[in-house]
Motif scaffolding. Structure first.
Motif, mmCIF file in Angstrom:
data_model
loop_
_atom_site.group_PDB
_atom_site.id
_atom_site.type_symbol
_atom_site.label_atom_id
_atom_site.label_comp_id
_atom_site.label_asym_id
_atom_site.label_seq_id
_atom_site.Cartn_x
_atom_site.Cartn_y
_atom_site.Cartn_z
ATOM 1 N N ARG A 60 10.706 -0.768 2.260
ATOM 2 C CA ARG A 60 10.997 -2.142 1.894
ATOM 3 C C ARG A 60 11.664 -2.812 3.092
ATOM 4 N NH1 ARG A 60 10.240 -4.390 -2.684
ATOM 5 N NH2 ARG A 60 9.955 -2.574 -3.981
ATOM 6 N N ASN A 61 11.215 -4.023 3.412
ATOM 7 C CA ASN A 61 11.834 -4.807 4.469
ATOM 8 C C ASN A 61 13.211 -5.227 3.970
ATOM 9 O OD1 ASN A 61 12.733 -6.911 6.125
ATOM 10 N ND2 ASN A 61 10.650 -7.529 6.637
ATOM 11 N N PRO A 62 14.289 -4.819 4.655
ATOM 12 C CA PRO A 62 15.626 -5.132 4.151
ATOM 13 C C PRO A 62 15.958 -6.622 4.178
ATOM 14 C CG PRO A 62 15.763 -4.037 6.274
ATOM 15 C CD PRO A 62 14.324 -4.018 5.871
ATOM 16 N N ARG A 63 15.302 -7.362 5.036
ATOM 17 C CA ARG A 63 15.586 -8.790 5.141
ATOM 18 C C ARG A 63 14.926 -9.594 4.029
ATOM 19 N NH1 ARG A 63 15.456 -11.288 11.109
ATOM 20 N NH2 ARG A 63 17.155 -9.832 11.337
ATOM 21 N N THR A 64 13.646 -9.267 3.754
ATOM 22 C CA THR A 64 12.892 -10.053 2.777
ATOM 23 C C THR A 64 12.704 -9.343 1.447
ATOM 24 O OG1 THR A 64 10.759 -9.186 3.509
ATOM 25 C CG2 THR A 64 11.602 -11.151 4.644
ATOM 26 N N ALA A 67 7.681 -5.164 0.078
ATOM 27 C CA ALA A 67 7.239 -3.772 0.158
ATOM 28 C C ALA A 67 6.345 -3.612 1.382
ATOM 29 C CB ALA A 67 6.483 -3.383 -1.102
ATOM 30 N N LEU A 68 6.480 -2.459 2.063
ATOM 31 C CA LEU A 68 5.632 -2.186 3.218
ATOM 32 C C LEU A 68 5.334 -0.702 3.296
ATOM 33 C CD1 LEU A 68 7.642 -1.057 5.778
ATOM 34 C CD2 LEU A 68 8.406 -3.385 5.498
ATOM 35 N N PHE A 69 4.350 -0.352 4.118
ATOM 36 C CA PHE A 69 3.919 1.027 4.295
ATOM 37 C C PHE A 69 4.476 1.538 5.609
ATOM 38 C CE2 PHE A 69 0.856 4.081 6.034
ATOM 39 C CZ PHE A 69 0.877 5.027 5.026
ATOM 40 N N ILE A 70 5.133 2.680 5.572
ATOM 41 C CA ILE A 70 5.659 3.310 6.781
ATOM 42 C C ILE A 70 4.757 4.496 7.097
ATOM 43 C CG2 ILE A 70 7.635 4.451 7.842
ATOM 44 C CD1 ILE A 70 9.392 2.940 5.794
ATOM 45 N N ALA A 71 4.135 4.473 8.266
ATOM 46 C CA ALA A 71 3.183 5.510 8.663
ATOM 47 C C ALA A 71 3.886 6.846 8.891
ATOM 48 C CB ALA A 71 2.457 5.085 9.935
ATOM 49 N N ALA A 72 3.111 7.911 8.798
ATOM 50 C CA ALA A 72 3.622 9.243 9.097
ATOM 51 C C ALA A 72 4.039 9.284 10.561
ATOM 52 C CB ALA A 72 2.559 10.288 8.812
#
Length: 90
Positions: A60-64, A67-72
């Motif tokens: 999760r973007n802490p500013r906004t 939700a986002l995907f964090i790659a391996a």
């Protein structure tokens, strides 16, 4: 302590030139780096370097709050030996 400091200590302890000691320190660091790239590197009495894999995950973007995907990814980890822990921590 920097690699230059280590080379200077090596030169003094072994009675060799500082330039030769710097070359030896650089060679050791290169060998450790190459070893980590291939797998684990264990140095008795010092510790173990290894590559840890982080799986892909949702974040999760802490500013906004979006939700986002964090790659391996991979990271290098170091686990000190018991002897090193005892020497540093006491």
């Amino acid at each position: 302590m920097t690699s230059k400091d280590i080379a200077d200590a090596l030169a003094e302890a072994r009675g060799i030139s500082k330039a030769e000691a710097r070359g030896q320190v650089a060679a050791v660091l290169e060998a450790i780096s190459a070893g980590i790239a291939k797998g684990d590197v264990a140095l008795a009495g010092f510790g173990k370097f290894s590559v840890a894999r982080r799986p892909a995950r949702a974040g999760r973007n802490p500013r906004t709050g979006e939700a986002l995907f964090i790659a391996a990814s991979k990271r290098i980890q170091f686990k000190p030996s018991k002897a090193l822990k005892n020497r540093v921590v006491g």
